[in-house]
Design an enzyme around this catalytic site. Structure first.
Site, mmCIF file in Angstrom:
data_model
loop_
_atom_site.group_PDB
_atom_site.id
_atom_site.type_symbol
_atom_site.label_atom_id
_atom_site.label_comp_id
_atom_site.label_asym_id
_atom_site.label_seq_id
_atom_site.Cartn_x
_atom_site.Cartn_y
_atom_site.Cartn_z
ATOM 1 N N CYS A 30 -5.172 -9.549 0.454
ATOM 2 C CA CYS A 30 -4.746 -8.188 0.823
ATOM 3 C C CYS A 30 -5.583 -7.651 1.989
ATOM 4 C CB CYS A 30 -4.891 -7.303 -0.412
ATOM 5 S SG CYS A 30 -4.799 -5.537 -0.109
ATOM 6 N N CYS A 33 -7.204 -4.265 1.478
ATOM 7 C CA CYS A 33 -8.341 -4.437 0.560
ATOM 8 C C CYS A 33 -9.570 -4.904 1.337
ATOM 9 C CB CYS A 33 -8.009 -5.452 -0.526
ATOM 10 S SG CYS A 33 -6.617 -5.009 -1.585
#
Length: 106
Positions: A30, A33
């Site tokens: 991600c 993230c």
């Protein structure tokens, strides 16, 4: 110190913590993230002793992610006394992140 939460330690480290706990639900693939990782690490140091801050990999700990209905990541959940009390999703500036955290822990 930034903690690593797993199915094995979630109850002890998060649900039974005497301190409020910020859990960063993330995945290695991600990009948002990854963008938030330095901010989370920095705030873990800044709030040491006041808030326990750590990460949980949703791919490796899917049952916990499902229990707390994590549909999008990064997803940040703040627990107090074993209960989720705040939830915010997505990448944000350090100032916005700190403000959201401060609203809940004070």
């Amino acid at each position: 110190m930034e903690y690593t939460f797993t199915v094995a330690n979630f109850e002890e480290e998060v649900l039974n913590s005497p301190l409020p706990v910020l859990v960063d639900f993330y995945a290695d693939w991600c990009n948002p993230c990854k963008m938030m990782a330095p901010t989370v690490a920095k705030l873990a140091e800044a709030y040491e002793g006041k808030v326990k801050i750590g990460k949980i990999n949703v791919d490796e700990n899917m049952t916990i992610a499902q229990k707390y209905r994590v549909a999008s990541i990064p997803n940040f959940v703040i627990f107090r006394d074993g209960q989720p009390v705040a939830n915010f999703v997505g990448a944000m500036s350090e100032a916005d992140f700190r403000e959201k955290l401060e609203q809940v822990i004070l």
